[in-house]
Design an enzyme around this catalytic site. Structure first.
Site, PDB file in Angstrom:
ATOM      1  N   GLU A 184     -64.894  97.614 -57.974  1.00  0.00           N
ATOM      2  CA  GLU A 184     -65.198  96.570 -58.953  1.00  0.00           C
ATOM      3  C   GLU A 184     -64.899  97.146 -60.333  1.00  0.00           C
ATOM      4  O   GLU A 184     -65.591  98.050 -60.796  1.00  0.00           O
ATOM      5  CB  GLU A 184     -66.681  96.184 -58.829  1.00  0.00           C
ATOM      6  CG  GLU A 184     -67.122  95.018 -59.678  1.00  0.00           C
ATOM      7  CD  GLU A 184     -68.621  94.699 -59.507  1.00  0.00           C
ATOM      8  OE1 GLU A 184     -69.426  95.645 -59.324  1.00  0.00           O
ATOM      9  OE2 GLU A 184     -68.981  93.515 -59.571  1.00  0.00           O
ATOM     10  N   SER A 204     -73.568 100.999 -62.203  1.00  0.00           N
ATOM     11  CA  SER A 204     -73.739  99.719 -61.522  1.00  0.00           C
ATOM     12  C   SER A 204     -74.646  98.791 -62.313  1.00  0.00           C
ATOM     13  O   SER A 204     -74.845  97.645 -61.935  1.00  0.00           O
ATOM     14  CB  SER A 204     -74.301  99.940 -60.118  1.00  0.00           C
ATOM     15  OG  SER A 204     -75.475 100.703 -60.174  1.00  0.00           O
ATOM     16  N   HIS A 238     -66.322 100.748 -60.587  1.00  0.00           N
ATOM     17  CA  HIS A 238     -67.551 100.816 -59.798  1.00  0.00           C
ATOM     18  C   HIS A 238     -67.226 100.846 -58.308  1.00  0.00           C
ATOM     19  O   HIS A 238     -66.668  99.898 -57.766  1.00  0.00           O
ATOM     20  CB  HIS A 238     -68.409  99.577 -60.154  1.00  0.00           C
ATOM     21  CG  HIS A 238     -69.711  99.504 -59.434  1.00  0.00           C
ATOM     22  ND1 HIS A 238     -70.367  98.324 -59.180  1.00  0.00           N
ATOM     23  CD2 HIS A 238     -70.496 100.472 -58.921  1.00  0.00           C
ATOM     24  CE1 HIS A 238     -71.489  98.568 -58.537  1.00  0.00           C
ATOM     25  NE2 HIS A 238     -71.588  99.856 -58.356  1.00  0.00           N
ATOM     26  N   ASN A 285     -73.867  93.009 -57.818  1.00  0.00           N
ATOM     27  CA  ASN A 285     -75.307  93.268 -57.899  1.00  0.00           C
ATOM     28  C   ASN A 285     -76.065  92.161 -58.617  1.00  0.00           C
ATOM     29  O   ASN A 285     -77.242  91.946 -58.361  1.00  0.00           O
ATOM     30  CB  ASN A 285     -75.570  94.607 -58.601  1.00  0.00           C
ATOM     31  CG  ASN A 285     -75.292  95.774 -57.672  1.00  0.00           C
ATOM     32  OD1 ASN A 285     -75.260  95.603 -56.455  1.00  0.00           O
ATOM     33  ND2 ASN A 285     -75.074  96.949 -58.235  1.00  0.00           N
TER      34      ASN A 285
END
Ligand code: 3HC
Length: 712
Positions: A460, A427, A448, A498
């Site tokens: 993702e 991540s 991800h 993120n």
């Protein structure tokens, strides 16, 4: 897509020609068969409604026809109203769905809806106007309008309760769930399961016709909706409101079902239609429609021509919570998967956790025992990389440290068969740096998942600088197989999701300094529709983790970047969050309470920094929390991290619980006004550091007075 192809075929033909080909009419002896064949999902477009109207008339007037079967051509029955035509002139073309239903309910001979694929929304509502409904075993039925911020506007809230009763109807329509044929048969949503179509339906229709006059239409059957205790609706509203988290449609659906019980059918149908129109005009419905198309658009990568490889087997490195969850995702999709880790103990712990998760699902009733057993049997364990060699894809979910990952990828490079996809679930780390450890960077990609991987819907995918088209196409297609919603990100720090998250949690702390309380911030975030507030989220993941991540990143950030010292101060005081019983809140078990000690620490920090504290309105907090997300999202579009704004919406709805009925952060940003987001970013940059300032794209759109990302 097929829609586009279809509309290309429409070009140059008259509307009548299109309608003729959209609905075919055939005879099987004395049974008329209407076949709706309009790609991609036989939606009730103007052409389909026109074709149905003339087919119904023909069958009604033909003395040789004893019964009528309605079925879908291609892969499905009718998937509902045509969402692409809603609000356009085409939606006004007569006959409308209500008129078609009236024709069916007054039909002098037996009518049977013959369902394969899915009968959804207006499609199932059309079936509800038939005398009988039959389906093949693999079919699904449902009224999913709530997912679009709507209610079934063609009598679904009136006819379904008459078939299945009030409780089941409330559950089915407010959830929008697709119901399997066998469940639908138990509930009374369909009358029979048949082996083949149209043959099985024709035989069924012939049998029923032999019995004489057609039965009462569903709308005239009242036994399941009389003498209902009003308390049923009070209780249903309480339950549904708790789950709806701000969504309007579910409660309006209950109003309509209650009306079915208290008013004559005609009046209740008119009420339902009026409520449908109000919902259709609402912001929530606009947001959910946007989201519906966003999810589908996100699967498409412009310029990508490679065909996806088949993924028939998989391997997962790392048997922790994340790796175990990923193994379950493959197993649930019917793909055999190896789970591996450094030691037998680690692998055993991993598989034990997986077993426990399946047991919980079975106990909760969310998964049948047989399905859980089948999935579990698809997971094998090993500690030997040689066993993984033949897997079509391997996903690494080991500890988040570059040297560890590089070591794993170097070993995979040695054993994996040529062409296997080598994916990392990282991540935070660079896909390019991970690919450097191999001699096949074209096969290396980020895939991800979000924790818990078997629950969260986002996948993702991250494209490295050297990732091949073939690899990208394969992991994009894989999302569909795994039942995930995919987005494609370019390799960068934090990827799509993120990278934005830090601004949301960061701004929450700045708000604390300025006078907002943790309780107020969390309450506002949840009222907005987030599953959890940012402070409670921090407490759950551990404040110490937050501090560590920040310290690790600080060196790479601009020197003027400011972090609120609140987090570190709480950690110094032994407040690490839930695991220590105190953080932003004080905990007793899972229950949390406001903590005066935390409030005092926050006030101390503000005093030391010379920040004047004041009261905040809920509105201001909401804007301050979410505006920075939009600003960073705009930079992602600008630098190519995200292919389009709507992909960011898909990532946030599925990975972070951003409310779909707000359309996602980028859609929300357009609603509040990009100029306001821009102004807020300028302010934030002054307060928090230059990184918080607006990017070129947002600046340009604002200066040019453009309101939307599509104008970029
Ligand atoms: N109208 C127009 N287009 C539709 C559509 C609809 N109702 N449903 C799906 N499509 C299109 C999709 O946009 C997609 O187009 P694309 O290929 O150009 O992207 C294509 O059909 C295929 O859809 P999916 O990619 O979603 O294919 P799947 O096989 O995964 O799923 C499905 C098929 C289960 C039918 C799914 O598309 C779905 O759930 N559709 C929505 C169904 C729905 O909500 N119906 C209710 C509509 S509202 C209504 O009926 C109001 C009434 O009460 C009056």
């Amino acid at each position: 897509g097929e829609t586009r192809l279809y509309h290309a075929l429409d070009a140059g033909r008259t509307f009548a020609e299109i309608a003729m080909s959209a609905v075919r009419y055939e005879m099987d002896g004395d049974v008329g068969i209407v076949i709706v064949d309009y790609q991609p999902v036989n939606a009730l477009s103007a052409a389909v409604r026109t074709g149905l109207g003339s087919a119904f008339t023909k069958a009604r007037d033909d003395k040789n026809v004893k019964a009528l079967v309605i079925t879908g051509g291609g892969r499905t029955f009718i998937a509902g109203a045509d969402i692409t035509e809603m609000g356009t002139e085409k939606s006004k073309v007569k006959p409308d769905l209500h008129e078609l239903q009236k024709m069916l309910e007054e039909f002098p001979k037996v009518t049977v809806a013959a369902i394969h694929g899915t009968a959804l929304g207006g499609g199932y509502e059309l079936a509800l106007a038939c005398h009988y409904r039959v389906a093949v075993k693999s079919a699904k039925v449902g009224l999913p309008e709530v997912s679009l911020g709507l209610l079934p506007g063609a009598g679904g809230t009136q006819r379904l309760p008459r078939l299945v009763g009030i409780d089941a109807a409330i559950d089915i329509i407010t959830s929008g769930r697709h119901i399997s044929a066998s469940k639908a048969l138990d509930l009374g949503m369909i009358d029979a399961v048949v082996d083949d179509l149209p043959g099985g339906a024709v035989a069924f229709a012939r049998d029923m016709a032999a019995g004489g006059q057609p039965p009462l239409p569903v709308i005239a059957r009242n036994d399941k909706i009389v003498s209902i205790d009003p308390a049923v609706f009070v209780e249903a509203r309480r339950k549904v409101a708790a789950k709806a988290r701000g969504k309007n449609a579910p409660l309006v659906i209950i109003d309509c079902i209650e009306k079915a019980c208290n008013a004559p059918a005609e009046e209740a149908l008119a009420f339902e239609l009026a409520e449908f129109r109000k919902l259709y005009a609402s912001d929530q419905s606009a947001a959910l429609m946007h989201y519906f198309f966003a999810e589908r658009e996100a699967r498409r990568v412009p310029g990508l021509s490679a065909e996806p490889n088949d993924i028939a087997s998989a391997a997962v490195i790392g048997a922790g919570t994340m790796g175990g969850g990923i193994a379950m995702v493959f197993a649930n999709a019917g793909i055999p998967v190896y789970l591996t880790d450094v030691s037998n103990e680690a692998v055993e712990r991993g598989i034990a956790l997986i077993r426990k998760n399946y047991e919980t699902s079975v106990a909760r009733g969310s998964m049948p025992r047989a399905a859980a057993d089948r999935a579990l049997a698809l997971i094998s364990t090993t500690t030997d990389y040689a066993d993984l060699a033949d897997a079509d894809i391997v996903i690494e979910a080991a500890f988040e440290r570059l040297d560890i990952k590089q070591d794993i990828f170097a070993r995979l490079d040695k054993v994996m068969k040529p062409g296997a996809i080598l994916a990392s679930n990282t991540s935070t780390l660079s896909i390019d740096a991970i690919a450097d450890a191999t001699k096949r960077p074209e096969d290396v990609v980020g895939v991800h998942f979000f924790s818990p991987a078997n629950v969260m819907k986002l996948q993702e995918n991250i494209r490295g600088a050297r990732t091949s088209d073939q690899t990208v196409a394969t992991v994009m297609a894989l999302g569909k197989t795994l039942g995930k919603n995919v987005v494609l990100a370019r390799n960068c720090d934090g990827f799509i999701g993120n990278r934005m998250l830090q601004y949301y949690t960061g701004e929450a702390e700045f708000l604390l300094e300025q006078g907002a309380t943790p309780e107020q911030i969390d309450r506002v975030a949840m009222a907005f529709g987030m599953p959890m507030g940012p402070m409670a989220m921090r407490d759950m993941s551990g404040l110490d983790v937050g501090v560590l991540v920040r310290e690790a990143r600080r060196a790479s950030l601009p020197p003027d970047e400011r972090f609120s010292p609140i987090l570190a101060r709480l950690v110094d005081g032994g407040r690490l969050g839930m695991k220590t019983g105190k953080g932003f809140y004080r905990y007793e078990g899972r229950d949390k309470f406001p903590d005066p000690e935390t409030a005092a620490i926050i006030e101390d920090v503000a005093r030391e920094l010379g920040i004047e504290r004041r009261e905040f309105s809920d509105e201001e907090i909401e804007f301050r929390l979410f505006a920075p997300l939009v600003n960073e999202g705009a930079k992602e579009i600008e630098d190519g991290t995200a292919l389009r704004a709507s992909d960011i919406d898909v990532a946030w709805v599925n990975g972070y619980g951003f409310p779909a009925h707000k359309g996602g952060p980028m859609f929300w940003g357009e609603q509040v006004g990009l100029d306001r987001i821009y102004a807020a970013a300028l302010e934030a940059a002054k307060r928090n550091g230059s990184r918080w300032g607006p990017g070129k794209l947002l600046e340009r759109l604002t200066n040019e007075g453009k309101g939307g990302w599509r104008d970029a």
